[in-house]
Design an enzyme around this catalytic site. Structure first.
Site, PDB file in Angstrom:
ATOM      1  N   VAL A   1       0.840  -1.188   0.000  1.00  0.00           N
ATOM      2  CA  VAL A   1       0.000   0.000   0.000  1.00  0.00           C
ATOM      3  C   VAL A   1       0.880   1.245   0.000  1.00  0.00           C
ATOM      4  O   VAL A   1       2.049   1.206   0.390  1.00  0.00           O
ATOM      5  CB  VAL A   1      -0.959   0.020   1.214  1.00  0.00           C
ATOM      6  CG1 VAL A   1      -1.803  -1.247   1.262  1.00  0.00           C
ATOM      7  CG2 VAL A   1      -0.193   0.174   2.526  1.00  0.00           C
ATOM      8  N   SER A   2       0.324   2.361  -0.476  1.00  0.00           N
ATOM      9  CA  SER A   2       0.958   3.671  -0.436  1.00  0.00           C
ATOM     10  C   SER A   2       2.328   3.654  -1.116  1.00  0.00           C
ATOM     11  O   SER A   2       2.437   3.271  -2.273  1.00  0.00           O
ATOM     12  CB  SER A   2       1.045   4.155   1.021  1.00  0.00           C
ATOM     13  OG  SER A   2       1.327   5.534   1.084  1.00  0.00           O
ATOM     14  N   ASN A   3       3.397   4.038  -0.409  1.00  0.00           N
ATOM     15  CA  ASN A   3       4.725   4.009  -1.032  1.00  0.00           C
ATOM     16  C   ASN A   3       5.113   2.605  -1.464  1.00  0.00           C
ATOM     17  O   ASN A   3       5.771   2.411  -2.490  1.00  0.00           O
ATOM     18  CB  ASN A   3       5.781   4.552  -0.067  1.00  0.00           C
ATOM     19  CG  ASN A   3       5.843   6.058  -0.051  1.00  0.00           C
ATOM     20  OD1 ASN A   3       5.221   6.734  -0.860  1.00  0.00           O
ATOM     21  ND2 ASN A   3       6.594   6.611   0.882  1.00  0.00           N
TER      22      ASN A   3
ATOM     23  N   GLY B   1       3.474   1.974  -4.734  1.00  0.00           N
ATOM     24  CA  GLY B   1       4.221   2.609  -5.811  1.00  0.00           C
ATOM     25  C   GLY B   1       5.465   1.827  -6.165  1.00  0.00           C
ATOM     26  O   GLY B   1       5.837   1.706  -7.345  1.00  0.00           O
TER      27      GLY B   1
ATOM     28  N   HIS C   1      -6.941   7.768   2.889  1.00  0.00           N
ATOM     29  CA  HIS C   1      -5.628   7.130   2.902  1.00  0.00           C
ATOM     30  C   HIS C   1      -5.311   6.376   4.190  1.00  0.00           C
ATOM     31  O   HIS C   1      -4.643   5.340   4.143  1.00  0.00           O
ATOM     32  CB  HIS C   1      -4.538   8.183   2.660  1.00  0.00           C
ATOM     33  CG  HIS C   1      -3.223   7.605   2.229  1.00  0.00           C
ATOM     34  ND1 HIS C   1      -2.926   7.294   0.920  1.00  0.00           N
ATOM     35  CD2 HIS C   1      -2.121   7.255   2.938  1.00  0.00           C
ATOM     36  CE1 HIS C   1      -1.718   6.802   0.834  1.00  0.00           C
ATOM     37  NE2 HIS C   1      -1.196   6.758   2.047  1.00  0.00           N
TER      38      HIS C   1
END
Length: 724
Positions: free
Chosen positions: A324-326, A329, A639
């Site tokens: 998830v999140s970073n 990415g 988020h």
């Protein structure tokens, strides 16, 4: 080759080859030699010994019985993660062992990702005790297995990216699978334990984690102590290359810095001078390589040479890149980098991903939500939108339209936020003359920049808990600045909670591996404004400091302007920062790799217009008819699921984590059974309305295999159309 033909080919490779390779173990035990199974590649098992990657450092191996200690909960179990019973307190303990630090890290990282409140879905919709079928069990969710820990030393003893592989006791060599767990945010190696870590371990997969070169590397410059790989604090000189992070300062430079600014800390993500984000995709691929290496060391037969065979290989193992999140990415970046077929599919949530549009077609992409104004600015760099938010969010939070803000400013902060509005007006960054009009104008600027209207109630809480930290950390890391540069006059230190003045690190520093998030403020560490005038007490906590350009206590508008100029201004420092930004931008070229992205429409930290929407559109454009990317946008989701225990959050938002798990379930079904990927769509959820009302499955409905026209997300080669 059509997607369906490729899928059939993939399935034909996975199960039969795995079975044949397992048969080789029997052949070895009976003949003393490794047989090359029929149909295997020319480099059979006897010609391909298992060899450690050249970048891999010494590997520590620990076995957990699933009772006193385990892979997923560090022996706490589902209820222990809820109550904290048995979790050490670093502020009061005389010292913490590696075992205690690991337990502290798993406890805090698990809770940092999920809503841990039973009314919000913990223990019923998700949690260690919930089976892979989604049904709660009577067990405590502990998982026995083996944990491997090592550095990927890609920087000559300087970078030291932490890698970890957890192999559950239920790992089935006949149906091998690996799931990645790159850490979210700037967290340490256990950062994805509650997201892809939990899902993979329950499924019986090995989980390949990495802290991606961020993590909780904290160098106490005054005491000259650092973290080791297991979190234990040690003298920096004695630790040497075993340090998780030591600032690149000579003894003389460190002494000079300490004399000028005592009791400061260097933090790895901000101060490594390596821009680790540029390597997040590669780090994720290295974690997968590490997983294959340790799996073969654990399960493969020995060759006559004494080395282990390569029993498990990419072509016979299902690998899902996830987080998830970073970390999400990083999974997408890894999929774009994957040239050797390591990754079979991607399933991620709320990815912090930045794309660059190089062609005319990419620059002409339009995002059209309903009948609203089209968004055409594309994927904005993270530091761009965070420095913009850092300027305007404190003032925007005072708008009457934000009156229902969640976690609003404490009373003591209100005059400071009002001063921020006045300072922005004096600096020519706002035009309105009254406070009310200034607040409205600041909010309108955020909305015009690309934040959705659903984010309005969240700007104040996100500025309080995240925006200044991220703006400061990423300004430093993209420009590869040293801690001694004191970029924009800012530094990190523990502080007196009454005066805001920096103080020497307390005993709690020993637990930073388990309590820190890698991006201060947090765990008692704050951002210090070293430019606060001596006449007003000198260096002090940034939020309490004085801006000399405006003559106000205004939450340090001078620092916020300095950071903004690094993105939009000129000069050597800005050039360094923009070069670093360019190094982390992706193209969206997934080359037909099956991918599911889920994102909450109300995400205020990583807004959909800056990340998932343009990434999906650019990927669809790049891959064309070969694309197998599904984009799922969830209403009433934001988020930070970990914020949902706050009553107002709980009443208004649903846990996005439910859809993250469903994305992994869907990708698993696609790779193992040939099930179709879900069509891109908006999923419409129903908030509970009252934090005391337990969530049910009705609040978080499944996505549709055939969404109605009013829910379907489409792309016509230039315009991405998203229903309201």
């Amino acid at each position: 080759m059509s997607p369906s033909v490729r899928l059939r080919a993939r399935r034909a490779t996975v199960t039969p080859v795995a079975s044949l390779l397992v048969a080789a173990i029997t052949a070895l035990s009976s003949t003393g030699a490794v047989a090359t199974p029929p149909g295997a590649k020319a480099k059979g098992l006897d010609r391909a010994p298992n060899i450690a990657p050249p970048w891999l450092g010494p590997v520590s191996v620990k076995h957990y019985d699933g009772d006193s200690d385990d892979l997923l909960t560090a022996g706490l179990g589902a209820l222990g993660l809820l109550t904290g019973a048995g979790v050490p307190n670093p502020a009061t303990a005389p010292s913490l062992t590696a075992v205690e630090l690991r337990r502290l890290a798993i406890y805090n990282n698990y809770r940092a990702i999920l809503d841990i409140a039973p009314a919000g879905g913990y223990l019923s919709l998700y949690g260690p005790n919930v089976g892979i079928d989604g049904v709660p069990t009577a067990g405590d969710g502990k998982i026995a297995g083996t944990e491997y820990l090592a550095y990927a030393n890609a920087g000559g003893g300087r970078r030291n990216v932490t890698m970890m592989v957890q192999v559950p006791a239920g790992f089935d060599v006949r149906r091998p699978c690996i799931v990645t767990g790159t850490s979210s945010g700037s967290r340490g190696v256990y950062g994805a334990i509650g997201s892809s870590g939990e899902w993979g371990l329950k499924r019986g997969c090995a989980v390949a984690y990495t802290d991606k070169g961020t993590g909780n590397g904290v160098h106490d410059l005054q005491g000259h102590t650092v973290n080791l790989i297991d979190g234990v604090r040690a003298d920096a000189a004695a630790a040497g290359s075993a340090s998780n992070f030591t600032a690149a300062l000579t003894d003389a430079e460190r002494a000079a810095y300490n004399a000028r600014t005592p009791n400061r800390l260097a933090v790895k993500h901000a101060h490594s001078q390596l821009n680790p984000e540029a390597e997040w995709g590669a780090d994720t691929l290295r974690a997968i390589e590490f997983a294959f290496y340790v799996l073969n060391e654990q399960f493969a037969p020995a060759l006559p040479s004494g080395k282990k065979a390569r029993l498990l290989r990419p072509e016979s193992t299902i690998v899902i890149a996830s987080s998830v999140s970073n970390g999400a990415g990083a999974a997408l970046a890894a999929a774009e980098l994957d040239r050797h077929g390591l990754i079979d599919g991607v399933a991620v949530s709320e990815p912090q991903v930045q794309t660059v549009a190089r062609s005319r077609a990419e620059r002409s992409i339009v995002i059209q939500r309903g009948s609203g104004a089209p968004y055409t600015a594309g994927s904005r760099p993270l530091l761009d939108y965070f420095t913009y938010a850092n300027l305007y969010q404190p003032c925007a939070a005072l708008s009457a339209r934000a009156a229902a803000s969640l976690q609003p400013f404490p009373a003591a902060f209100l005059p400071l936020a009002q001063n921020r509005c006045a300072s922005l007006r004096d600096l020519g960054l706002l035009a309105a003359d009254t406070l009310a009009a200034q607040a409205d104008e600041a909010l309108d600027k955020l909305l015009a920049y690309g934040w959705e209207a659903e984010t309005i109630p969240l700007h104040v809480s996100h500025w309080r808990f995240a925006t200044p930290a991220i703006a400061n950390t990423y300004a430093n890391t993209y420009g590869r600045f040293s801690v001694a540069d004191r970029l924009c006059g800012l530094s990190f230190a523990y502080f007196d909670t009454t005066t805001g003045l920096p103080i020497a690190p307390p005993a709690a520093l020993q637990g930073i591996f388990g309590t820190g998030n890698g991006v201060p403020p947090g765990a008692g560490i704050g951002i210090i404004n070293d430019l606060n005038p001596d006449s007003l007490g000198g260096p002090v906590l940034e939020t309490l400091s004085y801006s000399t350009s405006t003559g106000r206590f205004d939450l340090n508008v001078d620092g916020a302007r300095c950071q903004r100029e690094l993105v939009v201004g000129s000069g050597p420092a800005a050039e360094r920062v923009r070069k670093g930004i360019a190094q982390v931008q992706q193209r969206g070229r997934l080359n037909g790799k099956p991918t599911i992205i889920v994102h909450g429409r109300a995400d205020t930290l990583v807004p959909v217009n800056f990340s998932s929407r343009p990434y999906a559109a650019q990927s669809w454009l790049a891959d064309g008819a070969a694309s197998r990317l599904s984009y799922i946008e969830v209403t009433n989701a934001q988020h930070f699921d970990a914020f949902l225990p706050f009553p107002d959050y709980a009443a208004r938002y649903v846990p996005l984590h439910v859809y993250f798990n469903r994305a992994l379930d869907a990708m698993w079904a696609h790779l193992t059974e040939g099930a179709p990927l879900p069509p891109s769509q908006v999923v419409r959820t129903t908030p509970r309305g009252d934090a005391a009302v337990p969530i049910t499955a009705a609040n978080v409905p499944p996505w549709s295999a055939a969404p109605a026209a009013g829910d379907r997300i489409t792309f016509d080669g230039r315009t991405m159309r998203i229903p309201d």
